[in-house]
Design an enzyme around this catalytic site. Structure first.
Site, PDB file in Angstrom:
ATOM      1  N   HIS A  65     -90.461 -18.464  38.733  1.00 31.82           N
ATOM      2  CA  HIS A  65     -91.147 -17.059  38.718  1.00 31.82           C
ATOM      3  C   HIS A  65     -90.327 -15.878  38.935  1.00 31.82           C
ATOM      4  CE1 HIS A  65     -92.636 -16.293  42.788  1.00 31.82           C
ATOM      5  NE2 HIS A  65     -92.707 -17.565  43.060  1.00 31.82           N
ATOM      6  N   ASP A 174     -88.090 -16.238  47.086  1.00 33.19           N
ATOM      7  CA  ASP A 174     -89.197 -16.715  46.595  1.00 33.19           C
ATOM      8  C   ASP A 174     -89.491 -16.006  45.556  1.00 33.19           C
ATOM      9  OD1 ASP A 174     -91.774 -17.809  45.619  1.00 33.19           O
ATOM     10  OD2 ASP A 174     -92.844 -17.250  47.342  1.00 33.19           O
ATOM     11  N   GLU A 202     -96.791 -14.939  39.077  1.00 33.03           N
ATOM     12  CA  GLU A 202     -97.054 -15.976  40.085  1.00 33.03           C
ATOM     13  C   GLU A 202     -97.856 -15.677  41.257  1.00 33.03           C
ATOM     14  OE1 GLU A 202     -96.308 -19.375  42.981  1.00 33.03           O
ATOM     15  OE2 GLU A 202     -95.886 -17.337  43.042  1.00 33.03           O
ATOM     16  N   HIS A 313     -92.466 -14.847  52.118  1.00 27.27           N
ATOM     17  CA  HIS A 313     -93.579 -13.542  51.819  1.00 27.27           C
ATOM     18  C   HIS A 313     -93.282 -12.710  52.876  1.00 27.27           C
ATOM     19  CE1 HIS A 313     -96.724 -15.754  48.801  1.00 27.27           C
ATOM     20  NE2 HIS A 313     -95.283 -15.864  48.468  1.00 27.27           N
TER      21      HIS A 313
END
Length: 343
Positions: A65, A174, A202, A313
């Site tokens: 993603h 990520d 995503e 994150h």
């Protein structure tokens, strides 16, 4: 060897969920002369077909993603401060006092928080909730702020990209790392025809992959991701999830997917036979685009292969270069093995 200069370019680009255009343009520029067919669908997913030496009987899709977690501007106060909402799952502790870029012009700002000197007793030692914070871009009034910022503007972390001593620290690993793996494979000579999907959204509910998997209609899928490494003080046993420096991570289950057991065993076998370091994700946590892909149409045999990443994150994800190389190696071997086992 992976092109880590390209990884830096991908990570530095801004692309929260629903606003992946800058990342998408980098990817398209990289793959345009290598792919046999490229389509961008209505949501913004990039769907790529690459011919190999042979045509397989069944269709394999590899997915990563493009979007990253971040924020979106929801209001501008009379004093020129920006109210915002989180886009994707971000812990409150990863938000306050961080530097950010706002909007397409990347206006620099800082997430405001009370100085420690004026905190009340019951506020000390606590992370203020994100909804109580604002972003300061230096504006003195609402009218001044509106010259530079609009409601709905995307906000990304402003953090450096560091690559030293075999470790990379950056925002958006990520899943810009997964995007890098797909780009490298598209540029390579493949044994079999394969489909590659760079998904949007995503982080807000696997939305892009839901549409893309329906379009591609694969028989099998490999999702390339970054996954939580909690190998930190205070985490013991399976709570560590996986280890930075321990190799590629293969999951048997997370909160969105129970992975194909034969594919899981195949990945472990390849790692052992090819001397590629592979480890198991030891905690049932998180999820990724596999959650949507494996349920598409009549069902898709699916596996996820991830790079272990500390501080996922946040503005400062940390991965090992050796783990990144292991993921690339195992994904290449696994893709060929899956096709040959099902042809």
């Amino acid at each position: 060897m992976l092109d880590l200069t390209l990884l830096e370019k991908l990570c530095r680009a801004g692309g929260i969920s629903g606003d992946e255009g800058e990342v998408r343009n980098i990817i398209l520029d990289e793959i345009r002369t290598y792919a046999d067919e490229i389509k961008t669908d209505g949501l913004g997913n990039v769907i790529v077909f690459k011919k190999g030496k042979e045509r397989p009987k069944k269709r394999l899709m590899l997915s990563a993603h493009m979007d990253e977690v971040g924020f979106i501007v929801t209001d501008i106060t009379e004093k020129g401060q920006l109210k915002f909402a989180c886009v994707g799952g971000i812990n409150d502790s990863a938000v306050f006092a961080k530097q950010v870029f706002v909007g397409k012009n990347k206006i620099p700002g800082a997430v405001c928080c009370k100085p420690v000197h004026v905190l009340k007793t019951d506020e000390k030692g606590k992370n203020p909730p994100a909804e109580s914070l604002t972003i300061d871009i230096g504006a003195g009034s609402k009218e001044e702020a509106q010259q530079y910022v609009s409601l709905g503007d995307s906000v990304i972390f402003d953090s450096p990209y560091e690559n030293q001593n075999g470790r990379i620290i950056s925002k958006a690993i990520d899943d810009r790392f997964g995007c890098l793996v797909l780009i490298e494979m598209i540029k390579s000579e493949l044994s079999y025809d394969m489909y590659f999907v760079f998904c949007v959204q995503e982080e807000v509910g696997l939305r892009g992959s839901t549409a893309a998997a329906y379009t591609v209609n694969p028989d099998s899928a490999i999702v390339i991701e970054a996954t939580t490494a909690a190998d930190l003080p205070g985490s013991e046993g399976e709570k560590k999830v996986c280890l930075v420096g321990g190799g590629a991570v293969v999951s048997f289950m997370d909160r969105a997917t129970i992975y194909d057991k034969e594919y899981y065993n195949l990945a472990m076998k390849i790692g052992s036979e090819k001397n590629i370091p592979v480890q198991t994700k030891t905690m049932i946590a998180g999820g990724n685009d596999a959650g949507a892909i494996h349920r598409s149409r009549g069902g898709v045999r699916t596996i996820a292969v991830s790079v272990p990443c500390r501080y996922l994150h946040s503005s400062s994800g940390l991965i090992s270069v050796s783990d990144a190389e292991a993921v690339y190696s195992i994904v290449n071997e696994l893709a060929t093995a899956i096709i040959e086992n099902e042809t």
